[in-house]
Write an enzyme that holds these catalytic residues in place. Sequence first.
Site, PDB file in Angstrom:
ATOM      1  N   TYR A  14       3.560  60.205  16.626  1.00 29.39           N
ATOM      2  CA  TYR A  14       5.020  59.567  17.428  1.00 29.39           C
ATOM      3  C   TYR A  14       6.529  60.024  16.347  1.00 29.39           C
ATOM      4  O   TYR A  14       7.437  60.596  16.870  1.00 29.39           O
ATOM      5  CB  TYR A  14       5.646  57.815  17.098  1.00 29.39           C
ATOM      6  CG  TYR A  14       5.722  57.400  15.688  1.00 29.39           C
ATOM      7  CD1 TYR A  14       7.421  57.208  15.141  1.00 29.39           C
ATOM      8  CD2 TYR A  14       4.680  56.413  15.527  1.00 29.39           C
ATOM      9  CE1 TYR A  14       6.914  56.258  13.437  1.00 29.39           C
ATOM     10  CE2 TYR A  14       5.110  56.175  13.869  1.00 29.39           C
ATOM     11  CZ  TYR A  14       5.819  56.216  13.553  1.00 29.39           C
ATOM     12  OH  TYR A  14       5.923  55.753  12.086  1.00 29.39           O
ATOM     13  N   HIS A  27      24.749  43.005  34.642  1.00 29.93           N
ATOM     14  CA  HIS A  27      25.321  44.918  35.914  1.00 29.93           C
ATOM     15  C   HIS A  27      25.741  45.232  35.248  1.00 29.93           C
ATOM     16  O   HIS A  27      27.417  44.326  34.991  1.00 29.93           O
ATOM     17  CB  HIS A  27      25.100  43.832  37.061  1.00 29.93           C
ATOM     18  CG  HIS A  27      25.155  45.166  38.161  1.00 29.93           C
ATOM     19  ND1 HIS A  27      24.673  46.126  38.465  1.00 29.93           N
ATOM     20  CD2 HIS A  27      26.150  45.803  38.916  1.00 29.93           C
ATOM     21  CE1 HIS A  27      25.036  46.911  39.198  1.00 29.93           C
ATOM     22  NE2 HIS A  27      25.864  46.655  39.637  1.00 29.93           N
ATOM     23  N   GLU A  84      18.333  45.361  33.176  1.00 32.61           N
ATOM     24  CA  GLU A  84      18.645  44.943  34.564  1.00 32.61           C
ATOM     25  C   GLU A  84      17.435  45.195  35.341  1.00 32.61           C
ATOM     26  O   GLU A  84      16.891  44.235  36.277  1.00 32.61           O
ATOM     27  CB  GLU A  84      19.984  44.456  34.718  1.00 32.61           C
ATOM     28  CG  GLU A  84      20.321  45.567  35.832  1.00 32.61           C
ATOM     29  CD  GLU A  84      21.590  45.350  36.521  1.00 32.61           C
ATOM     30  OE1 GLU A  84      21.368  43.740  37.701  1.00 32.61           O
ATOM     31  OE2 GLU A  84      22.002  46.479  36.806  1.00 32.61           O
TER      32      GLU A  84
END
Length: 512
Positions: free
Chosen positions: A218, A487, A492
Amino acid sequence: MAALCLYRHRWKRIRYLYNFTRNLTGKYDYDLVVIGGGSGGLACSKEAAQLGQKVAVLDYVEPSAKGTKWGLGGTCVNVGCIPKKLMHQAALLGTAVKDAKMYGWQLPETVCHDWTTLAEAVQNHVRSLNWGHRVQLQDKNVKYLNLKGSLVDGHTVRGLSKAGKETLLTTKNVVIATGGRPKHPTHIPGAVEHGITSDDLFWLKKSPGKTLVVGASYVALECAGFLTGIGLDTTVMVRSIALRGFDQQMAGLLTDYMEAYGTKFLWRSVPTKVEKLSSGGLQVTWTDVQTGSEHKDTYDSVLWAVGRAPETKALGLDKLGVQLNKDTGKIVVGADEATSVPNVYAFGDISEGRPELTPTAIRAGKLLARRLAGQSGELMNYDNVATTVFTPLEYGCVGLSEEEAVRRQGEEGVEVYHAFYKPLEFTVAGRDASQCYIKVICERGGDQKILGLHLIGPNAGEVIQGFSLGLQCGATYPQLLQTVGIHPTCAEEVVKIHITKRSGLDPTVTGC
């Protein structure tokens, strides 16, 4: 020889006097001495002091092979998380500038980046953190000693100053939190003389220019990502696979995005030699391990990101009988961070089997301090620790990879829900979202407990941090579906996920 004998005699006499005095009084100079002033060591020392313990922390930074050195705070503050995230942000702003035109911003055709401005700003922020840590230690009555610490016995720490002056401290308990440093491939000619590591990159006064990043951890991918993002010609050399230990489907999507982003990859390749040319450039020779063919190219910088080694060699652990893992060199500890020697504890990157993550070390250090002060018996829970790889498109995860879940539960015992989605921000900008992907790994039977959650996309770290609480609480797939999303957000899409890999259906999200 006479001087050496005199030194040995003096040292033995000092040790005898300290031990004799200690045995007579039954008291120590300190309740706790912490060796290592990184995030974990500082957290442990401050927590212990707040609980009424008399505490000292020893910290000394050995300059890197290129001579780079820094202040109090350890890897995260000086040459890790903090400067990395700031340079990652610089790269994201470069992408945002490109997107801005599609959003109506009138900008010059050519926008360039200045390394010196960025580096100075990052370094100034880091120095402010160094100073802040010193002030905090003083405010909390922790004695800070800029000394290189080693153990004489289970109750005595030897501190050595830069000038060679020795200080002995007696203590009820010793905590080792010295972390690790980047490895150099010393078997490769020219690697140490001409290469740099992450210990050097953030403190360079001038741009690294065309850069070869060797490794696929990483650290390697994050550095390659922000170097590409600020406009530098960057290549990653990978011996085998990227992000070993992470979910490999996610790793593949991540490197696919990076290649599309502009980072070059040399797969299945190993460097064999680094030579400095008369022009000042670095000629790197490498071998393709699949074909055996040899290749060469010239770079301005070679960044080694081939793993980290624990800082255990100079601590005197072998003389005390502290058990180390022979393969990794890390300290073997129990669930309570205790080593094989009474009154000596270790935690963080230096401990075998622990996640090499700053928040983990901070939490473990605080809990250890509470136990040593007799204020708590709580042990660190190392399960379901969330993390994020800060590549140009971030990858956040918590829990098990798909490979590990299948290894533990079997193919038939695991259900994987997944989705390809497009962040709303990508639409107007016309950005490719082919690698924006979510995967929720669950037990197939019973309540379908969530075993792992993985997300590639913008602000993945912010998204995963919230969901990690759910996994700590034993969240199930039905509970995930009962959660109402916000939203319009990327997060979501996690609570809307419903297509399984097993079904073979297209997992691409449609609609808004």
